[in-house]
Scaffold this motif. Structure first.
Motif, PDB file in Angstrom:
ATOM      1  N   CYS A   1      -9.393 -85.897 -37.648  1.00  0.00           N
ATOM      2  CA  CYS A   1      -9.298 -85.018 -36.478  1.00  0.00           C
ATOM      3  C   CYS A   1      -9.513 -83.566 -36.887  1.00  0.00           C
ATOM      4  O   CYS A   1      -9.267 -83.166 -38.033  1.00  0.00           O
ATOM      5  CB  CYS A   1      -7.919 -85.144 -35.831  1.00  0.00           C
ATOM      6  SG  CYS A   1      -7.600 -86.731 -35.033  1.00  0.00           S
TER       7      CYS A   1
ATOM      8  N   CYS B   1      -6.423 -79.412 -33.599  1.00  0.00           N
ATOM      9  CA  CYS B   1      -5.976 -79.443 -32.207  1.00  0.00           C
ATOM     10  C   CYS B   1      -4.803 -78.481 -31.987  1.00  0.00           C
ATOM     11  O   CYS B   1      -3.966 -78.277 -32.882  1.00  0.00           O
ATOM     12  CB  CYS B   1      -5.547 -80.858 -31.817  1.00  0.00           C
ATOM     13  SG  CYS B   1      -6.887 -82.084 -31.889  1.00  0.00           S
TER      14      CYS B   1
ATOM     15  N   CYS C   1      -5.674 -85.969 -32.202  1.00  0.00           N
ATOM     16  CA  CYS C   1      -6.871 -86.073 -31.372  1.00  0.00           C
ATOM     17  C   CYS C   1      -6.963 -87.476 -30.765  1.00  0.00           C
ATOM     18  O   CYS C   1      -6.211 -88.388 -31.132  1.00  0.00           O
ATOM     19  CB  CYS C   1      -8.127 -85.763 -32.193  1.00  0.00           C
ATOM     20  SG  CYS C   1      -8.534 -87.002 -33.455  1.00  0.00           S
TER      21      CYS C   1
ATOM     22  N   THR D   1     -11.595 -86.004 -29.534  1.00  0.00           N
ATOM     23  CA  THR D   1     -11.378 -84.785 -28.766  1.00  0.00           C
ATOM     24  C   THR D   1      -9.897 -84.403 -28.760  1.00  0.00           C
ATOM     25  O   THR D   1      -9.012 -85.254 -28.887  1.00  0.00           O
ATOM     26  CB  THR D   1     -11.869 -84.947 -27.320  1.00  0.00           C
ATOM     27  OG1 THR D   1     -11.211 -86.084 -26.727  1.00  0.00           O
ATOM     28  CG2 THR D   1     -13.371 -85.185 -27.285  1.00  0.00           C
ATOM     29  N   CYS D   2      -9.645 -83.096 -28.606  1.00  0.00           N
ATOM     30  CA  CYS D   2      -8.270 -82.580 -28.606  1.00  0.00           C
ATOM     31  C   CYS D   2      -7.761 -82.477 -27.169  1.00  0.00           C
ATOM     32  O   CYS D   2      -8.425 -81.862 -26.326  1.00  0.00           O
ATOM     33  CB  CYS D   2      -8.223 -81.217 -29.284  1.00  0.00           C
ATOM     34  SG  CYS D   2      -8.536 -81.285 -31.069  1.00  0.00           S
TER      35      CYS D   2
ATOM     36  N   CYS E   1      -8.112 -76.255 -28.737  1.00  0.00           N
ATOM     37  CA  CYS E   1      -8.130 -75.998 -30.177  1.00  0.00           C
ATOM     38  C   CYS E   1      -7.007 -75.046 -30.601  1.00  0.00           C
ATOM     39  O   CYS E   1      -6.557 -74.216 -29.831  1.00  0.00           O
ATOM     40  CB  CYS E   1      -9.468 -75.389 -30.581  1.00  0.00           C
ATOM     41  SG  CYS E   1     -10.910 -76.417 -30.176  1.00  0.00           S
TER      42      CYS E   1
END
Length: 304
Positions: free
Chosen positions: A132, A135, A141, A147-148, A152
């Motif tokens: 990951c 995040c 993630c 995806t987070c 971010c």
């Protein structure tokens, strides 16, 4: 059914016990007999083989079966009772009807023999082999696409859904919303906290955004006025004196200490009155440069 062995590809599934040898033994058998392999077996051939004693009752040597039905799990199910559901096999392959094992591994984001376990925290993707990004709030993630969920962490580009790219173009901080300071040689600042390894001349570390000492201006290229009071500091953007003026000067309408005390006044904030001078006193210390009026003496012409 006395002595019959049920085999699946030569693996023993079930063996019927030997019955007492008499003319009525077979009459007591039910019309339907269910046989379950324990543990479950897989194979291509189901074989029923007669074994047992040899005796004078000829019927004991016979297999008289009207119908044999072989039941297995439907596609997508597995286990002893065929109630477990196959899930997440790569390429939508069917899993093993016995164990649920996925023959070619798991779809991205899943792991384990039956592909029912999500990737460990911090991992995602095919074979859970990808790490990951960064995040926000320390979130893990998404185990499939990386995806987070809440964007971010500070220092990483919010336009990158994987949060692996650092801030670009001289930016730093959360959502890359802060502009870097004046790092030496125009090098980028730390994308997380904005610090510079070193600053351009006259800028104060570590962010290199504020002028040092008595400098001001957008590039810290201007000196504060020597007429500024206190430590001589001024506002870093305008140059206006922070702590008033030195003795003999006052703030003009512009806010700079560029005006001397009015006639007859001197000292800090121009609060002192000149003595009995001939032609006025100095604006800084009140000394009478042209001497005193008759009857007065001293530098300030205050003594009679």
């Amino acid at each position: 059914m006395s002595g019959i062995h049920v085999e699946v590809d030569s693996q023993t599934c079930y063996t019927f016990p030997l019955l007492a040898v008499n003319a009525t033994a077979l009459d007591d058998l039910p019309e339907k007999i269910d046989v379950t392999c324990t543990p479950p077996l897989t194979g291509r051939v189901v074989r029923l083989q007669k074994r047992g004693q040899v005796n004078e009752y000829e019927g004991a040597h016979l297999i008289n079966i009207c119908e044999v039905q072989v039941w297995g799990c439907r596609d997508g199910l597995y286990g002893a009772e065929c109630v477990e559901k196959c899930e997440n096999c790569k390429g939508s392959d069917p899993c093993s009807a016995v164990s649920g094992h996925c023959p070619h591994g798991c779809q991205p984001g899943w792991q384990g023999d039956t592909c029912k376990q999500e990737c460990d925290a911090g991992k995602y993707g095919n074979n859970c082999s990808s790490t990951c990004g960064h995040c926000n709030h320390g979130d893990a993630c998404h185990h499939i696409n990386g995806t987070c969920p809440r964007g971010c962490a500070a220092g990483f580009d919010p336009s990158d859904p994987l949060c692996k790219k650092t801030c670009q173009n001289g930016r730093h901080g959360e959502n890359c919303s802060e502009q870097c300071g004046h790092c030496s040689e125009n090098k980028p600042c730390n994308p997380v906290n904005g610090t510079c390894a070193s600053c351009q001349l006259q800028f104060k570390p570590p962010l290199c955004k504020v002028c040092t000492g008595n400098w001001y201006g957008t590039s810290c290229e201007l000196n504060c006025s020597t007429k500024c009071g206190g430590d001589g500091s001024c506002e870093k953007d305008t140059g206006r004196c922070v702590i008033g003026c030195v003795a003999g000067y006052r703030l003009g309408e512009s806010g700079f200490c560029n005006e001397t005390c009015e006639q007859g006044k001197y000292g800090e904030e121009c609060l002192q009155k000149c003595g009995k001078c001939n032609g006025g006193c100095r604006h800084d210390n009140g000394h009478c440069v042209a001497g005193c009026e008759d009857g007065f003496e001293g530098d300030l012409c205050a003594r009679t």
